[in-house]
Design a protein around this motif. Structure first.
Motif, PDB file in Angstrom:
ATOM      1  N   ALA A  27      34.333 -13.918  38.196  1.00 36.07           N
ATOM      2  CA  ALA A  27      33.200 -13.033  38.472  1.00 36.07           C
ATOM      3  C   ALA A  27      32.347 -12.847  37.220  1.00 36.07           C
ATOM      4  CB  ALA A  27      33.701 -11.684  38.975  1.00 36.07           C
ATOM      5  N   ALA A  28      33.000 -12.686  36.067  1.00 37.57           N
ATOM      6  CA  ALA A  28      32.259 -12.523  34.824  1.00 37.57           C
ATOM      7  C   ALA A  28      31.476 -13.788  34.479  1.00 37.57           C
ATOM      8  CB  ALA A  28      33.226 -12.167  33.689  1.00 37.57           C
ATOM      9  N   ALA A  29      32.072 -14.942  34.745  1.00 33.79           N
ATOM     10  CA  ALA A  29      31.382 -16.207  34.472  1.00 33.79           C
ATOM     11  C   ALA A  29      30.155 -16.357  35.363  1.00 33.79           C
ATOM     12  CB  ALA A  29      32.340 -17.374  34.676  1.00 33.79           C
ATOM     13  N   LEU A  30      30.282 -15.981  36.628  1.00 37.70           N
ATOM     14  CA  LEU A  30      29.142 -16.063  37.539  1.00 37.70           C
ATOM     15  C   LEU A  30      28.036 -15.112  37.107  1.00 37.70           C
ATOM     16  CD1 LEU A  30      31.029 -16.224  40.965  1.00 37.70           C
ATOM     17  CD2 LEU A  30      29.768 -18.082  39.877  1.00 37.70           C
ATOM     18  N   ALA A  31      28.426 -13.905  36.698  1.00 34.05           N
ATOM     19  CA  ALA A  31      27.423 -12.944  36.227  1.00 34.05           C
ATOM     20  C   ALA A  31      26.762 -13.458  34.952  1.00 34.05           C
ATOM     21  CB  ALA A  31      28.074 -11.583  35.996  1.00 34.05           C
ATOM     22  N   GLY A  32      27.554 -14.077  34.085  1.00 33.55           N
ATOM     23  CA  GLY A  32      27.011 -14.638  32.860  1.00 33.55           C
ATOM     24  C   GLY A  32      26.042 -15.765  33.119  1.00 33.55           C
ATOM     25  N   ALA A  33      26.209 -16.430  34.274  1.00 30.08           N
ATOM     26  CA  ALA A  33      25.305 -17.522  34.642  1.00 30.08           C
ATOM     27  C   ALA A  33      24.037 -17.021  35.310  1.00 30.08           C
ATOM     28  CB  ALA A  33      26.023 -18.502  35.560  1.00 30.08           C
ATOM     29  N   GLY A  34      23.931 -15.693  35.467  1.00 33.93           N
ATOM     30  CA  GLY A  34      22.694 -15.122  35.988  1.00 33.93           C
ATOM     31  C   GLY A  34      22.778 -14.457  37.342  1.00 33.93           C
ATOM     32  N   LEU A  35      23.944 -14.508  38.002  1.00 34.85           N
ATOM     33  CA  LEU A  35      24.069 -13.859  39.301  1.00 34.85           C
ATOM     34  C   LEU A  35      24.172 -12.347  39.130  1.00 34.85           C
ATOM     35  CD1 LEU A  35      26.558 -16.030  41.410  1.00 34.85           C
ATOM     36  CD2 LEU A  35      24.077 -16.013  41.481  1.00 34.85           C
ATOM     37  N   ASP A  36      23.672 -11.619  40.116  1.00 33.50           N
ATOM     38  CA  ASP A  36      23.875 -10.180  40.154  1.00 33.50           C
ATOM     39  C   ASP A  36      25.374  -9.887  40.094  1.00 33.50           C
ATOM     40  OD1 ASP A  36      22.983  -7.314  41.062  1.00 33.50           O
ATOM     41  OD2 ASP A  36      24.600  -7.910  42.431  1.00 33.50           O
ATOM     42  N   ALA A  37      25.769  -8.896  39.299  1.00 39.15           N
ATOM     43  CA  ALA A  37      27.180  -8.621  39.079  1.00 39.15           C
ATOM     44  C   ALA A  37      27.913  -8.293  40.383  1.00 39.15           C
ATOM     45  CB  ALA A  37      27.340  -7.481  38.083  1.00 39.15           C
ATOM     46  N   GLY A  38      27.260  -7.550  41.262  1.00 36.73           N
ATOM     47  CA  GLY A  38      27.897  -7.215  42.534  1.00 36.73           C
ATOM     48  C   GLY A  38      28.118  -8.431  43.404  1.00 36.73           C
ATOM     49  N   TYR A  39      27.116  -9.303  43.444  1.00 38.57           N
ATOM     50  CA  TYR A  39      27.238 -10.526  44.239  1.00 38.57           C
ATOM     51  C   TYR A  39      28.275 -11.454  43.628  1.00 38.57           C
ATOM     52  CZ  TYR A  39      25.823 -14.681  46.880  1.00 38.57           C
ATOM     53  OH  TYR A  39      25.813 -15.783  47.696  1.00 38.57           O
ATOM     54  N   ALA A  40      28.323 -11.506  42.302  1.00 37.31           N
ATOM     55  CA  ALA A  40      29.330 -12.325  41.631  1.00 37.31           C
ATOM     56  C   ALA A  40      30.736 -11.858  42.011  1.00 37.31           C
ATOM     57  CB  ALA A  40      29.131 -12.268  40.124  1.00 37.31           C
ATOM     58  N   ALA A  41      30.925 -10.544  42.078  1.00 41.19           N
ATOM     59  CA  ALA A  41      32.231 -10.005  42.460  1.00 41.19           C
ATOM     60  C   ALA A  41      32.580 -10.379  43.892  1.00 41.19           C
ATOM     61  CB  ALA A  41      32.235  -8.487  42.286  1.00 41.19           C
ATOM     62  N   VAL A  42      31.588 -10.377  44.766  1.00 37.91           N
ATOM     63  CA  VAL A  42      31.823 -10.755  46.162  1.00 37.91           C
ATOM     64  C   VAL A  42      32.250 -12.221  46.255  1.00 37.91           C
ATOM     65  CG1 VAL A  42      30.694 -11.158  48.387  1.00 37.91           C
ATOM     66  CG2 VAL A  42      30.328  -9.009  47.178  1.00 37.91           C
ATOM     67  N   LEU A  43      31.592 -13.097  45.504  1.00 39.43           N
ATOM     68  CA  LEU A  43      31.936 -14.523  45.538  1.00 39.43           C
ATOM     69  C   LEU A  43      33.326 -14.764  44.962  1.00 39.43           C
ATOM     70  CD1 LEU A  43      28.581 -16.234  44.489  1.00 39.43           C
ATOM     71  CD2 LEU A  43      29.534 -15.947  46.784  1.00 39.43           C
ATOM     72  N   ALA A  44      33.648 -14.079  43.885  1.00 41.55           N
ATOM     73  CA  ALA A  44      34.983 -14.244  43.307  1.00 41.55           C
ATOM     74  C   ALA A  44      36.049 -13.724  44.264  1.00 41.55           C
ATOM     75  CB  ALA A  44      35.060 -13.513  41.969  1.00 41.55           C
ATOM     76  N   ASP A  45      35.759 -12.621  44.933  1.00 41.53           N
ATOM     77  CA  ASP A  45      36.674 -12.088  45.943  1.00 41.53           C
ATOM     78  C   ASP A  45      36.859 -13.076  47.090  1.00 41.53           C
ATOM     79  OD1 ASP A  45      38.010  -9.656  47.417  1.00 41.53           O
ATOM     80  OD2 ASP A  45      36.460 -10.382  48.803  1.00 41.53           O
ATOM     81  N   ALA A  46      35.793 -13.781  47.459  1.00 41.69           N
ATOM     82  CA  ALA A  46      35.892 -14.789  48.517  1.00 41.69           C
ATOM     83  C   ALA A  46      36.843 -15.902  48.112  1.00 41.69           C
ATOM     84  CB  ALA A  46      34.516 -15.352  48.843  1.00 41.69           C
ATOM     85  N   ASP A  47      36.800 -16.300  46.840  1.00 43.27           N
ATOM     86  CA  ASP A  47      37.732 -17.322  46.378  1.00 43.27           C
ATOM     87  C   ASP A  47      39.179 -16.837  46.477  1.00 43.27           C
ATOM     88  OD1 ASP A  47      35.780 -19.184  45.882  1.00 43.27           O
ATOM     89  OD2 ASP A  47      36.364 -19.549  43.808  1.00 43.27           O
ATOM     90  N   THR A  48      39.399 -15.565  46.198  1.00 39.70           N
ATOM     91  CA  THR A  48      40.746 -15.017  46.369  1.00 39.70           C
ATOM     92  C   THR A  48      41.149 -15.064  47.838  1.00 39.70           C
ATOM     93  OG1 THR A  48      40.572 -13.590  44.428  1.00 39.70           O
ATOM     94  CG2 THR A  48      42.168 -12.947  46.102  1.00 39.70           C
ATOM     95  N   GLY A  49      40.192 -14.828  48.725  1.00 40.14           N
ATOM     96  CA  GLY A  49      40.466 -14.970  50.154  1.00 40.14           C
ATOM     97  C   GLY A  49      40.862 -16.394  50.503  1.00 40.14           C
TER      98      GLY A  49
END
Length: 282
Positions: free
Chosen positions: A227-249
Motif C-alpha cells: 500500500a505504501a509503495a502504491l501511494a508512493g507511486a502517486g495513488l491516493d492513499a485510501g485507494y492504495a490501501a483498498v488495492l493492497a487489501d484486494a491482494d490479501t483477498g
C-alpha cells in the motif's frame, strides 16, 4: 424487448451496450449522466436517457417502457448502497421485469474492502419486488494493464497476494455475459459466480514475460508495504490501501472462481490474460 444499461458511458457499461448492439434483437437504452460521452452510441440507434444514481425520479423516467435493466455498480464509494437502492426502487416503480447487478465473488462472505458495498447492495436486492440476477464478476485482466509498461521496464510485478490465485477474464467477457443475461430467459433469481482462467501472481509475471519478450518476476510484499509503495507511486492513499487489501483477498482465495458460469453464459472460452496483456502492450 427494451433493455437498459446504467453507467453506459463507463468502461464496462459501454462494452455491454456494444454487445447488445451486436445481438441486434432489442432496443437499447443507455442511462448516463453526461449524454455527450455517448453521442456516438446515439448515432447508432441507442436511446440515451439522462439520470444519476442520486436522482430517483430521473431514474424512474429512464426506465419507462424498459423490460430489463443492468445495474452497473457505481464508483462513488460510501454512497453506493443508497445509490443502488435508488436504481432498484426506480426499476420497481417503472415495472421493470428483471434487474441484473454487477457484484463481486462470494459477496456474502467476502472480507475485502471492495466487497462491503456489494454485500450491502445484495441485501437490498434480496428484498426486491422484481426478479433479480447477481453477476458476481471476479477480476478484470485489465486491472493489471495500467502499469504494465512499467512492470515490463522494471522487470518486476509487485503485489501482496503471496501464492494465492485470482480468476480473471477480459472486460469484454464480463460485458458479453451481462448482455446474454439481458437478452435470454431463465436468469431470474440466479447467482452467477463469474471468473475465467486462474493464475498466481508468479504465473502472471511469467505471462507478461512471454508476451513482452522480457524477463519479469513477481516480488511479494507485506500488505502495508505494498500500500505504501502504491501511494508512493502517486495513488491516493485510501485507494492504495483498498488495492493492497484486494491482494490479501487474493491470497486468501476469495477471488478464485471455478464454477464455469462465465464460459457457460458466453458459450465460448474466456479471453486469456496473455491476449489482454499483448493488446495493452501493443
Amino acid at each position: 424487448m427494451t433493455v437498459a444499461v446504467t453507467g453506459a458511458s463507463g468502461q464496462l457499461g459501454r462494452l455491454v451496450v456494444e454487445s447488445l448492439l451486436k445481438d441486434g434483437n432489442q432496443q437499447v437504452v443507455a442511462v448516463v449522466r453526461d449524454p455527450a460521452k455517448v453521442a456516438d452510441l446515439a448515432e447508432r440507434g441507442v436511446e440515451i436517457r439522462v439520470a444519476s444514481y442520486d436522482d430517483p425520479e430521473a431514474l424512474e423516467r429512464a426506465f419507462a417502457g424498459v423490460q430489463r435493466v443492468l445495474l452497473v455498480s457505481g464508483n462513488e464509494f460510501s454512497k453506493r448502497v443508497d445509490q443502488h437502492a435508488n436504481v432498484l426502487h426506480a426499476a420497481e416503480n417503472a415495472g421493470v421485469e428483471l434487474l441484473a447487478y454487477t457484484s463481486i465473488p462470494q459477496a456474502q462472505a467476502n472480507p475485502m474492502i471492495l466487497a462491503q458495498e456489494h454485500t450491502g447492495t445484495e441485501a437490498v436486492l434480496a428484498e426486491a419486488k422484481i426478479p433479480t440476477t447477481l453477476l458476481r464478476n471476479s477480476w478484470y485482466w485489465e486491472n493489471y494493464t495500467g502499469g504494465l509498461a512499467h512492470t515490463v521496464e522494471s522487470g518486476v510485478l509487485y503485489g501482496a497476494a503471496r501464492d494465492g490465485k485470482v480468476s480473471g477474464a477480459s472486460r469484454v467477457d464480463y460485458a458479453d455475459a451481462a448482455a446474454r443475461v439481458l437478452t435470454t430467459d431463465g436468469h431470474a433469481g440466479k447467482v452467477y459466480e463469474l471468473g475465467g482462467d486462474t493464475h498466481s501472481y508468479a504465473e502472471l509475471a511469467q505471462v507478461i514475460s512471454e508476451v513482452s519478450g522480457k524477463p519479469v518476476r513477481y516480488q511479494d510484499l507485506p500488505e502495508d508495504d505494498y500500500a505504501a509503495a502504491l501511494a508512493g507511486a502517486g495513488l491516493d492513499a485510501g485507494y492504495a490501501a483498498v488495492l493492497a487489501d484486494a491482494d490479501t483477498g487474493i491470497a486468501d482465495g476469495v477471488l478464485t472462481v471455478d464454477t464455469g458460469d462465465l464460459e457457460r453464459l458466453l458459450g465460448r472460452p474466456v479471453t486469456p490474460a496473455a491476449d489482454v496483456f499483448r493488446a495493452a502492450l501493443s
